[in-house]
Design an enzyme around this catalytic site. Sequence first.
Site, PDB file in Angstrom:
ATOM      1  N   ILE A  18       0.831  -1.201   0.000  1.00  0.00           N
ATOM      2  CA  ILE A  18       0.000   0.000   0.000  1.00  0.00           C
ATOM      3  C   ILE A  18       0.869   1.255   0.000  1.00  0.00           C
ATOM      4  O   ILE A  18       0.653   2.179  -0.790  1.00  0.00           O
ATOM      5  CB  ILE A  18      -0.959  -0.007   1.196  1.00  0.00           C
ATOM      6  CG1 ILE A  18      -2.025  -1.098   1.008  1.00  0.00           C
ATOM      7  CG2 ILE A  18      -1.627   1.360   1.362  1.00  0.00           C
ATOM      8  CD1 ILE A  18      -2.989  -1.244   2.167  1.00  0.00           C
ATOM      9  N   ASP A  45      13.783   2.509  11.672  1.00  0.00           N
ATOM     10  CA  ASP A  45      12.918   1.800  12.612  1.00  0.00           C
ATOM     11  C   ASP A  45      11.992   2.837  13.241  1.00  0.00           C
ATOM     12  O   ASP A  45      12.405   3.622  14.101  1.00  0.00           O
ATOM     13  CB  ASP A  45      13.755   1.102  13.679  1.00  0.00           C
ATOM     14  CG  ASP A  45      12.897   0.240  14.616  1.00  0.00           C
ATOM     15  OD1 ASP A  45      11.666   0.432  14.644  1.00  0.00           O
ATOM     16  OD2 ASP A  45      13.474  -0.610  15.329  1.00  0.00           O
ATOM     17  N   SER A 124      -7.765   2.203   9.420  1.00  0.00           N
ATOM     18  CA  SER A 124      -8.325   0.898   9.043  1.00  0.00           C
ATOM     19  C   SER A 124      -9.812   0.888   9.344  1.00  0.00           C
ATOM     20  O   SER A 124     -10.245   1.445  10.367  1.00  0.00           O
ATOM     21  CB  SER A 124      -7.635  -0.226   9.824  1.00  0.00           C
ATOM     22  OG  SER A 124      -8.310  -1.460   9.650  1.00  0.00           O
ATOM     23  N   TYR A 138      -3.350  -3.406  17.381  1.00  0.00           N
ATOM     24  CA  TYR A 138      -3.430  -2.788  16.051  1.00  0.00           C
ATOM     25  C   TYR A 138      -4.666  -1.888  15.932  1.00  0.00           C
ATOM     26  O   TYR A 138      -4.563  -0.718  15.542  1.00  0.00           O
ATOM     27  CB  TYR A 138      -3.462  -3.879  14.978  1.00  0.00           C
ATOM     28  CG  TYR A 138      -3.716  -3.382  13.583  1.00  0.00           C
ATOM     29  CD1 TYR A 138      -2.703  -2.836  12.816  1.00  0.00           C
ATOM     30  CD2 TYR A 138      -4.991  -3.478  13.012  1.00  0.00           C
ATOM     31  CE1 TYR A 138      -2.934  -2.390  11.525  1.00  0.00           C
ATOM     32  CE2 TYR A 138      -5.235  -3.026  11.731  1.00  0.00           C
ATOM     33  CZ  TYR A 138      -4.210  -2.495  10.990  1.00  0.00           C
ATOM     34  OH  TYR A 138      -4.449  -2.047   9.713  1.00  0.00           O
ATOM     35  N   PRO A 168      -8.599   1.864   4.895  1.00  0.00           N
ATOM     36  CA  PRO A 168      -8.834   0.785   3.939  1.00  0.00           C
ATOM     37  C   PRO A 168      -9.577  -0.386   4.567  1.00  0.00           C
ATOM     38  O   PRO A 168      -9.503  -0.619   5.785  1.00  0.00           O
ATOM     39  CB  PRO A 168      -7.415   0.350   3.528  1.00  0.00           C
ATOM     40  CG  PRO A 168      -6.507   1.433   4.005  1.00  0.00           C
ATOM     41  CD  PRO A 168      -7.185   2.020   5.202  1.00  0.00           C
ATOM     42  N   LEU A 170     -10.164  -4.727   3.805  1.00  0.00           N
ATOM     43  CA  LEU A 170      -9.230  -5.835   3.587  1.00  0.00           C
ATOM     44  C   LEU A 170      -8.701  -5.750   2.158  1.00  0.00           C
ATOM     45  O   LEU A 170      -9.390  -6.078   1.198  1.00  0.00           O
ATOM     46  CB  LEU A 170      -9.928  -7.178   3.809  1.00  0.00           C
ATOM     47  CG  LEU A 170      -9.058  -8.421   3.656  1.00  0.00           C
ATOM     48  CD1 LEU A 170      -7.887  -8.401   4.634  1.00  0.00           C
ATOM     49  CD2 LEU A 170      -9.891  -9.687   3.819  1.00  0.00           C
TER      50      LEU A 170
END
Length: 232
Positions: A18, A45, A124, A138, A168, A170
């Site tokens: 993505i 990182d 999400s 998450y 987004p 899935l």
Amino acid sequence: MGEHAGRVAVITGGAGAIGGAIAAELAARGHTVAVLDQAGDPPVDLSVADQVHAAAAAVLRAHGRCDVLVHAAAAFDKADLAAVDLAGWRRVQAVNVEAALLLAQAFAPGMAARGFGRIIFVASDTVWSPPAGDMLAYITSKGALIALARTLAVGLGGDEIAVTCVAPGLTDTPAARVGQPAALFEDVVSRQALPRPLAPGDVAATVAFLASDAAAALTGQTLCVDGGLIPR
């Protein structure tokens, strides 16, 4: 040269499916693109604050500015309530939320000075419909991103900086396919209002719109790119 020649876009997670699609789309529209990723060159990182600060400083040294910040990187450690440990929890929040905050701190002053800025967080649609209890860290982080965007939108709007989220559904990526049966993707598609698989380009096109002058009146909003699975 593209419609946004001269603008610099910083993409976290730009080595992923993505994030890579977003980087390619913005580059095609004329942005100079800088990628911050653990698989980037150099690697960053995003769970380590000092590395985030150093990466932001390197972008400003190399390009002199950031006009568009897209935070697409995400840690996706799975653990339910009984199994979650504090170190893993904190790593997810550091990558998914704290890095977004630190980069906004680094780049917003320059955006304000130029009177233009776009900050876009990739959230999400699981925030509204968690599919599993083991996605605790998450989904919590993605909800925090949306709250962060709404608050920043209020605080930065006077400087012509718009802050938005893309959520987004899935999306069919190699990472999403790992350990998942094909039937899962088929089931989700069958429940979408638009019954078509979601691709990284769908997210990239929405991000490109939000980064453009056409989205000048949008801020504090979250656009779900999930085929209408979760109407909002």
